[in-house]
Design a protein around this motif. Structure first.
Motif, PDB file in Angstrom:
ATOM      1  N   THR A   1       1.475   7.596  -0.793  1.00 30.29           N
ATOM      2  CA  THR A   1       0.682   6.426  -0.411  1.00 30.29           C
ATOM      3  C   THR A   1       0.067   5.846  -1.668  1.00 30.29           C
ATOM      4  O   THR A   1      -0.555   6.569  -2.439  1.00 30.29           O
TER       5      THR A   1
ATOM      6  N   ARG B   1      -2.531   3.092  -2.923  1.00 27.57           N
ATOM      7  CA  ARG B   1      -3.578   2.170  -2.455  1.00 27.57           C
ATOM      8  C   ARG B   1      -4.010   1.192  -3.543  1.00 27.57           C
ATOM      9  O   ARG B   1      -5.018   0.518  -3.393  1.00 27.57           O
TER      10      ARG B   1
ATOM     11  N   GLN C   1       1.685   1.359   1.165  1.00 28.46           N
ATOM     12  CA  GLN C   1       0.448   1.881   1.774  1.00 28.46           C
ATOM     13  C   GLN C   1       0.444   1.544   3.253  1.00 28.46           C
ATOM     14  O   GLN C   1       0.527   0.371   3.624  1.00 28.46           O
TER      15      GLN C   1
ATOM     16  N   ARG D   1      -1.844  19.406   0.349  1.00 29.32           N
ATOM     17  CA  ARG D   1      -1.438  19.929   1.648  1.00 29.32           C
ATOM     18  C   ARG D   1      -2.081  21.280   1.901  1.00 29.32           C
ATOM     19  O   ARG D   1      -2.285  22.068   0.965  1.00 29.32           O
TER      20      ARG D   1
ATOM     21  N   SER E   1      -1.473  13.543  -3.119  1.00 24.14           N
ATOM     22  CA  SER E   1      -2.229  14.099  -1.994  1.00 24.14           C
ATOM     23  C   SER E   1      -1.896  15.581  -1.840  1.00 24.14           C
ATOM     24  O   SER E   1      -0.811  16.023  -2.209  1.00 24.14           O
TER      25      SER E   1
ATOM     26  N   SER F   1      -3.471   0.959   8.943  1.00 24.42           N
ATOM     27  CA  SER F   1      -3.506   1.134  10.395  1.00 24.42           C
ATOM     28  C   SER F   1      -4.650   0.346  10.999  1.00 24.42           C
ATOM     29  O   SER F   1      -5.816   0.689  10.800  1.00 24.42           O
TER      30      SER F   1
END
Ligand SMILES: Cc1cc2nc3c(=O)[nH]c(=O)nc-3n(C[C@H](O)[C@H](O)[C@H](O)COP(=O)(O)O)c2cc1C
Length: 721
Positions: free
Chosen positions: A485, A487, A648, A711, A709, A651
């Motif tokens: 992602t 941003r 990106q 996990r 990111s 939502s």
């Protein structure tokens, strides 16, 4: 109340259009001894610039002329409504228009106009009252000018008059009544009649008792700032008429009548006074000075800074009483010198979340080891809303295992994840990754989605080895492991027809449909819808709280889920803004004022400037359909990145709502607005009624994100290059 003759303190407000005022106005205007001050053009220009625009009946109000006899000045002013609106404009939204209107009806009395001068002036300046009554028998001396904001020209003039004049020069429309005799048993009732709050700032003990007893009898709250150690005293006689005067600190003295009080010697009064001002807690210099009164000091010392702090405390107390906000009886110290002992370096959160640029290293190689483990690791690199990783990945049976189960974990859902639909998209994306990893290891993989049992609303079984590996999928392995992602703001580039065709095919192959918006007017429309939905997300308390909970700050104890603040790619100004945006109390105010369009700005600017917005839709509305769409999302995402574009998801809060109950659960207040936004969005992307929206992706050209990111449960959380 008494209005004894004395120096004039009232300004005359004249309307030249009124027959009663016209003659006086022209006489003053023509009087060579009177100075005329006319700044009306500047006042009008400022009023015209006020936002939102002031209604015509206020702007069209006739001007007035105000005569100040003590200055021999005739000054022109906006009419009363325009003047008030403009003068108090900078109070908003610290005080709302409704609150100012309520406070504008408050009648406040101030007794003792040394310390009281600063208090009365603050109340008037801030718009905290609609009428002031001032009482003092004393005149200004030069030795008052260390704390009373009067001037040399005021020496010898009654203190209440001096204060009233100053307020008249501030606001000629504010009624100020003056009593120049001080208060006596005969005049106190008239003074208090109809008051909402009394501020007592007298030196004399007799007067303190007199006004308090009368205020208590009438149920009027009394405030006092002592200007030593920042003490504020509150007596809520409006809610409790049985309270002892001054909380009982006066002892027997409180119940004495005026004559008995007047008969007390100084020696008898001193201990009571010391208790009133809380001598034990006084700053050392002040306490020592009390011992010097009558020898090296004429009377006790007071500083302008202490008086100003007292005025600030009383102003806040009046505001609370006026607006019915909580304020208990009792005392508090606003001790500025003590607070300054606590000066500390401010935290520099911004420095910790700054971004740096990263480049791609070598393409990630397909790891050796058990195929099932490589497949499981790839599944876990899938994207998920808020990086909740809403899955449980299991290898059932004994080794050698050929099956991987990916269950949707219902415990990791959120309000935005209506009906687990967003989680199903994430599970679908995980299955796509699993297929890619299996193919890269030369193994075919079949995925079967199964609608839920009681524990898991959706499960996916990935069976290895019972089909031929898909070579096209195998080639995606490095790009799949690099999917991320991004941003960053990014920039717009034109998408070639070949790129558009490949993206459509990527969705098609997985049984979904892609709607790609690239025309600037379409992007503007999408930006407006998504920005409005973002604002609603901020202004709906539980959605806002969950959004902020997703963020991981440096030093967060559970950094393996959620969204690292560094990945938001904020500049220093944005970091400061985030400190405000994360606060629920700030959002509550914006919601109350129906304000906060700025909350959608980030989405609005990014989407307006995007290369495209890709919406993945799917036929059907079961969780298995959303999972299928999730595989398509992952396929489109990887393909987009292969073409050098950044992705990106954005939502909107309405994304997974399908009926009125869903909208109401998302945001009771904005349910209808969300339903309307969804309708407009579906129309924009030409979704037919049987189609579901799976995810919205913003595409742009941008450098790589600052961080990868993380996990859950993975020791290797470093960048997959
Ligand atoms: C269903 C879904 C919704 C998402 N919504 C957003 C979103 O609104 N804003 C955003 O910045 N990222 C969104 N994301 C991206 C996730 O935050 C991201 O996948 C997750 O933090 C893991 O990071 P990665 O994609 O870089 O691996 C969404 C992802 C999914 C699957």
């Amino acid at each position: 109340m008494s209005h004894p003759a004395g120096p004039v303190h009232c300004a005359s407000v004249l309307d030249p259009n009124a027959p009663t005022d016209a003659e006086r106005w022209s006489a003053l205007r023509d009087d060579p001894r009177v100075d005329v001050v006319d700044t009306i053009a500047a006042q009008r220009a400022e009023l015209a610039a006020v936002r939102p625009p002031v209604p015509a009946d206020v702007t069209d109000e006739p001007d007035r002329w105000v005569y100040y006899p003590w200055r021999r000045v005739l000054a022109r002013a906006l009419g009363p409504r325009g003047y008030r609106r403009l003068r108090l404009d900078r109070n908003r939204n610290l005080l709302s228009a409704d609150e100012l209107e309520t406070l504008g009806r408050l009648r406040v009395g101030v007794v003792g106009l040394s310390v009281g001068h600063a208090i009365a002036h603050t109340l008037a300046t801030q718009g905290l009252c609609g009428e002031l009554r001032l009482a003092d028998f004393d005149a200004i001396d030069v030795s008052n000018l260390n704390r009373v904001p009067a001037t040399l020209l005021d020496v010898g003039v009654n203190k209440a008059v001096v204060c009233a004049r100053r307020i008249a020069e501030l606001d000629p429309y504010l009624p100020v009544l003056v009593t120049q005799d001080g208060l006596t048993p005969d005049t106190v009732d008239g003074f208090l009649d109809g008051l909402d709050v009394l501020v007592e700032e007298c030196d004399s003990l007799d007067a303190k008792v007199l006004v308090r007893a009368a205020a208590r009898a009438r149920g009027i709250p009394v405030l006092m700032a002592t200007s030593s150690g920042g003490l504020l005293d509150v007596e809520r006689f409006d809610t409790d008429r049985d309270r002892p005067l001054l909380h009982g600190l006066l002892g027997d003295l409180a119940e004495m009548d005026a004559d008995a009080l007047a008969g007390l010697s100084a020696k008898e009064k001193v201990p009571r006074v010391l208790r009133i001002i809380d001598a034990s807690g006084l700053p050392a210099r002040m306490a020592a000075s009390l011992l010097e009164v009558g020898t090296t000091l004429t009377t006790w010392p007071q500083l302008a800074s202490e008086v100003a702090v007292g005025a600030a405390s009383v102003a806040e107390a009046v505001r609370r009483i006026g607006l019915g906000e909580p304020l208990a009886s009792g005392r508090v110290k606003v001790d500025v010198p003590a607070l300054l002992d606590q000066v500390r370096e401010p935290g520099r959160s911004g420095a910790a979340v700054g971004s740096d640029e990263r480049a791609y290293g070598q393409a990630p190689a397909v790891p050796a080891g058990e195929v099932i483990d490589v497949v499981a690791a790839a599944a876990q690199r899938a994207p998920s809303g808020g990086n909740t990783q809403p899955w449980i990945v299991e290898k059932p049976g004994a080794p050698p295992q050929h099956r991987l189960d990916i269950h949707l974990d219902p415990d990791l859902t959120s309000a935005m994840d209506v009906g687990f639909r967003g989680s199903a998209v994430a599970v679908g994306a995980a299955t796509f990754n699993a297929r890619v990893a299996a193919a890269a290891r030369g193994v075919g993989a079949r995925v079967d989605f199964r609608l839920g049992d009681e524990r898991f609303p959706l499960s996916a079984a990935v069976t290895l080895g019972d089909s031929e590996p898909d070579l096209a999928l195998a080639e995606l392995y490095p790009a799949m492991m690099r999917r991320e992602t991004n941003r960053r703001h990014g920039e717009r580039i034109e998408l070639g027809d070949d790129v558009v065709a490949e993206l459509n095919a990527a969705a098609d192959r997985e049984g979904a449909r892609l709607c790609l918006l690239t025309d600037p007017p379409d992007l503007q429309r999408a930006a407006a819808i998504l920005a409005t939905a973002d604002r609603i997300r901020y202004l709906t308390p539980h959605l806002h709280a969950q959004m902020i909970d997703e963020l991981r700050w440096p030093g967060d104890p559970s950094p393996d889920t959620g969204i690292e603040v560094r990945s938001l790619e904020l500049d220093d100004a944005d970091v400061v803004l985030l400190d405000i945006l994360r606060r629920g109390d700030v959002m509550t105010h914006l919601a109350t004022w129906d304000a906060g369009t700025v909350l959608g700005d980030d989405s609005r600017t990014k989407i307006s400037a995007a290369a495209g917005v890709a919406i993945v839709t799917v036929a059907g509305g079961a969780l298995t359909d959303y999972a299928r769409a999730g595989a398509a999302v992952e396929s489109v995402w990887i393909c987009t990145q292969q073409h050098g574009l950044a992705v990106q998801p954005v939502s909107p809060a309405f994304l997974y709502a399908v009926d009125d109950a869903d909208f109401a659960a998302l945001s009771p207040r904005f349910a209808k607005a969300l339903a309307d936004l969804q309708y407009t969005f579906r129309t924009l992307v030409s979704a037919n009624p049987a189609e579901s929206l799976a995810l919205v992706l913003r595409l742009s050209r941008a450098p790589r994100p600052s961080v990868v990111s993380r996990r859950r449960g993975r020791e290797d959380n470093s960048s997959p290059n």
